[in-house]
Design a protein around this motif. Structure first.
Motif, PDB file in Angstrom:
ATOM      1  N   HIS A 240     -72.544 -27.869 -27.045  1.00 13.35           N
ATOM      2  CA  HIS A 240     -73.982 -28.023 -27.164  1.00 13.35           C
ATOM      3  C   HIS A 240     -74.424 -27.978 -25.483  1.00 13.35           C
ATOM      4  N   PRO A 241     -74.533 -26.722 -25.067  1.00  9.56           N
ATOM      5  CA  PRO A 241     -74.997 -26.557 -23.732  1.00  9.56           C
ATOM      6  C   PRO A 241     -76.663 -26.772 -23.721  1.00  9.56           C
ATOM      7  N   ASP A 242     -77.130 -27.135 -22.535  1.00  3.87           N
ATOM      8  CA  ASP A 242     -78.659 -27.266 -22.453  1.00  3.87           C
ATOM      9  C   ASP A 242     -79.129 -25.744 -22.461  1.00  3.87           C
ATOM     10  N   LYS A 243     -80.254 -25.572 -23.131  1.00  5.16           N
ATOM     11  CA  LYS A 243     -80.928 -24.396 -23.573  1.00  5.16           C
ATOM     12  C   LYS A 243     -82.532 -24.503 -23.583  1.00  5.16           C
ATOM     13  N   LEU A 244     -82.944 -23.243 -23.813  1.00 10.06           N
ATOM     14  CA  LEU A 244     -84.483 -23.445 -24.094  1.00 10.06           C
ATOM     15  C   LEU A 244     -84.686 -23.601 -25.494  1.00 10.06           C
ATOM     16  N   LEU A 245     -85.779 -24.087 -25.891  1.00 10.58           N
ATOM     17  CA  LEU A 245     -86.143 -24.723 -27.385  1.00 10.58           C
ATOM     18  C   LEU A 245     -86.054 -23.456 -28.221  1.00 10.58           C
ATOM     19  N   PRO A 246     -86.747 -22.419 -27.828  1.00  4.20           N
ATOM     20  CA  PRO A 246     -86.965 -21.252 -28.729  1.00  4.20           C
ATOM     21  C   PRO A 246     -85.637 -20.292 -28.697  1.00  4.20           C
ATOM     22  N   SER A 247     -84.795 -20.506 -27.730  1.00  5.32           N
ATOM     23  CA  SER A 247     -83.607 -19.351 -27.609  1.00  5.32           C
ATOM     24  C   SER A 247     -82.723 -19.708 -28.778  1.00  5.32           C
ATOM     25  N   SER A 248     -81.731 -18.957 -29.228  1.00  3.23           N
ATOM     26  CA  SER A 248     -80.984 -19.116 -30.389  1.00  3.23           C
ATOM     27  C   SER A 248     -79.946 -20.067 -30.324  1.00  3.23           C
ATOM     28  N   ASP A 249     -79.560 -20.867 -31.317  1.00  2.00           N
ATOM     29  CA  ASP A 249     -78.434 -21.809 -31.433  1.00  2.00           C
ATOM     30  C   ASP A 249     -77.434 -21.212 -31.993  1.00  2.00           C
ATOM     31  N   GLU A 250     -77.417 -19.909 -32.201  1.00  2.00           N
ATOM     32  CA  GLU A 250     -76.147 -19.271 -32.617  1.00  2.00           C
ATOM     33  C   GLU A 250     -75.109 -19.067 -31.514  1.00  2.00           C
ATOM     34  N   VAL A 251     -73.597 -18.980 -31.965  1.00  2.00           N
ATOM     35  CA  VAL A 251     -72.769 -18.742 -30.866  1.00  2.00           C
ATOM     36  C   VAL A 251     -72.424 -17.138 -30.938  1.00  2.00           C
ATOM     37  N   PRO A 252     -72.048 -16.499 -30.009  1.00  2.00           N
ATOM     38  CA  PRO A 252     -72.369 -16.994 -28.633  1.00  2.00           C
ATOM     39  C   PRO A 252     -73.639 -17.126 -28.062  1.00  2.00           C
ATOM     40  N   GLU A 253     -74.688 -16.873 -28.405  1.00  2.00           N
ATOM     41  CA  GLU A 253     -75.719 -16.527 -27.850  1.00  2.00           C
ATOM     42  C   GLU A 253     -76.304 -18.164 -27.398  1.00  2.00           C
ATOM     43  N   ARG A 254     -75.967 -19.168 -27.808  1.00  2.00           N
ATOM     44  CA  ARG A 254     -76.482 -20.486 -27.158  1.00  2.00           C
ATOM     45  C   ARG A 254     -75.753 -20.780 -25.929  1.00  2.00           C
ATOM     46  N   PHE A 255     -74.945 -19.844 -25.561  1.00  2.00           N
ATOM     47  CA  PHE A 255     -74.277 -20.189 -24.024  1.00  2.00           C
ATOM     48  C   PHE A 255     -74.993 -19.069 -23.158  1.00  2.00           C
TER      49      PHE A 255
END
Length: 402
Positions: A240-255
């Motif tokens: 669970h990398p740090d990411k923006l709230l509205p960005s996707s939480d799917e993989v690989p997009e969460r990275f």
């Protein structure tokens, strides 16, 4: 199947400048097809990814095609292919994400053979949480890093092992499947492999390698400047990398932070397609054609190395540091009485591009006794010709007579 290097070279506009390029380990030249793909994507109507407008679909296709191409190149899963600005950038991201699961007293193993991009991110991430870095040494005479050199540092506290598949400085290719077997049998650690230099010269099979993560850089295999990491989607789901709230939480997009560089992804796809076509085989899958092409590239580069290396080693005062039994066509050397940077300048004056330094493999260079200055590095590439090799040897002979 035969390898026609003259036909290959005709695709590279940069070679028309006339220099003999031995600087591929730092970044290869790109074929015309890659530049055209980048320009075409940049100058086409394009938008953020989506399915409503043609511009959105064009962006969506660029991403999907790139993941598919990298999947074929690495024998990976497209949902496990993470695209980024560089291998270094991605490795820092993964180090921070993985370190969230570490605690004081845990251990990470790195090696002195590696480029610093597969050393410092892990050492710094370990330091930040109180984990302990362990350094595995290689034999400075032979250049070999044996699986046992890694095994000596494994313990129940080991959380991650980072190792190169091929040294960007001296070319050594450790036995990654054997190392993976030891790591996974003797610990619960993950194995992060720097495949940047290896992927430029050999076909990659992620499952067969045993690696949990395989990092590479398309600009080392004829593509644009960017990076990628491949892993199993199920493994990525646990991080669970740090990411923006509205960005996707799917993989690989969460990275993947921010808008992806669609033009670089298109260029990466073009580079992989170009590699797949080098064997001249039009049947079978792209993966099949890539495996066949890499076999030809490997043979071509070995033949050039056999032409180069005996004469180079026989030159007066030459010391060669690339001595492992298994290695890429990459040779690091020094010449007694010559500063490596001055030797580089003399070669450049003769239109021979052979850079000098430690090339960010600072632990490796120091372990070899070369300090931070390193040596002159010769790297062969798919477009290197016999004439290039002969020009290099002639230039060295001339320089030694100065």
């Amino acid at each position: 199947m035969t390898y026609d290097v003259a036909a290959v070279r005709a695709h590279f506009p940069a070679l028309q400048e006339g220099a003999a390029h031995f600087d591929g380990p730092g970044g290869t030249q790109s074929p015309r097809e890659v530049g055209e793909a980048v320009a075409r994507t940049l100058t086409s109507a394009i938008a953020n990814r989506g399915i409503v407008t043609r511009a959105e679909r064009r962006a969506e296709d660029a991403v999907a095609h790139c993941r598919s191409a990298l999947t074929d190149l690495l024998n990976a899963d497209p949902r496990g292919v993470v695209f980024g600005r560089s291998m270094t950038d991605l490795t820092y991201d993964f180090a921070r994400a993985l370190a969230k699961t570490w605690k004081p007293g845990d251990e990470v193993v790195v090696t002195r053979l590696d480029h610093d991009a597969n050393v410092r991110p892990w050492v710094q991430a370990a330091d930040a949480v109180g984990a302990l870095p362990r350094f595995a040494d290689f034999d400075p005479t032979s250049g070999e890093l044996a699986p046992e050199d890694i095994a000596a540092h494994l313990s129940p506290q080991t959380k991650l092992v980072a190792v190169t598949a091929a040294s960007n400085l001296i070319g050594t290719t450790p036995d990654i499947p054997a190392i993976a077997s030891l790591v996974h049998n003797r610990s619960d650690a993950l194995l992060y492999v720097d495949g940047v230099h290896y992927t430029a010269h050999h076909s990659v099979d992620l499952p067969a390698s045993g690696a949990d993560f395989w990092a590479c850089s398309p600009y080392k295999f004829l593509g644009p400047h960017c990076g990628a990491v491949a892993a199993a989607p199920a493994l990525l789901e646990t991080l669970h990398p740090d990411k923006l709230l509205p960005s996707s939480d799917e993989v690989p997009e969460r990275f993947e932070l921010g808008t992806l560089p669609y033009e670089l992804m298109a260029g990466t796809t073009a580079a992989i397609d170009f590699l797949a076509d080098l064997a001249g085989v039009h049947a079978g899958t792209r993966r099949d054609r890539l495996v066949a092409a890499y076999a030809l590239i490997d043979l071509h580069e070995k033949q050039l190395r056999d032409r180069l290396e005996p004469t180079l080693r026989a030159l007066p005062g030459v010391r060669v540091y690339s001595n492992a039994q298994r290695r890429t066509p990459t040779i690091l050397f020094t010449i007694d009485g010559w500063e490596s940077q001055q030797l580089r300048i003399e070669l450049a004056a003769r239109w021979i591009n052979a850079p000098a330094g430690s090339f960010y493999a600072v632990e490796c260079s120091r372990h070899l006794g070369l300090g931070d200055a390193g040596g002159v590095r010769i790297g062969l590439a798919p477009y290197t010709s016999e004439d290039d090799v002969d020009r290099l040897l002639a230039a060295l002979r001339e320089i030694l007579l100065l």
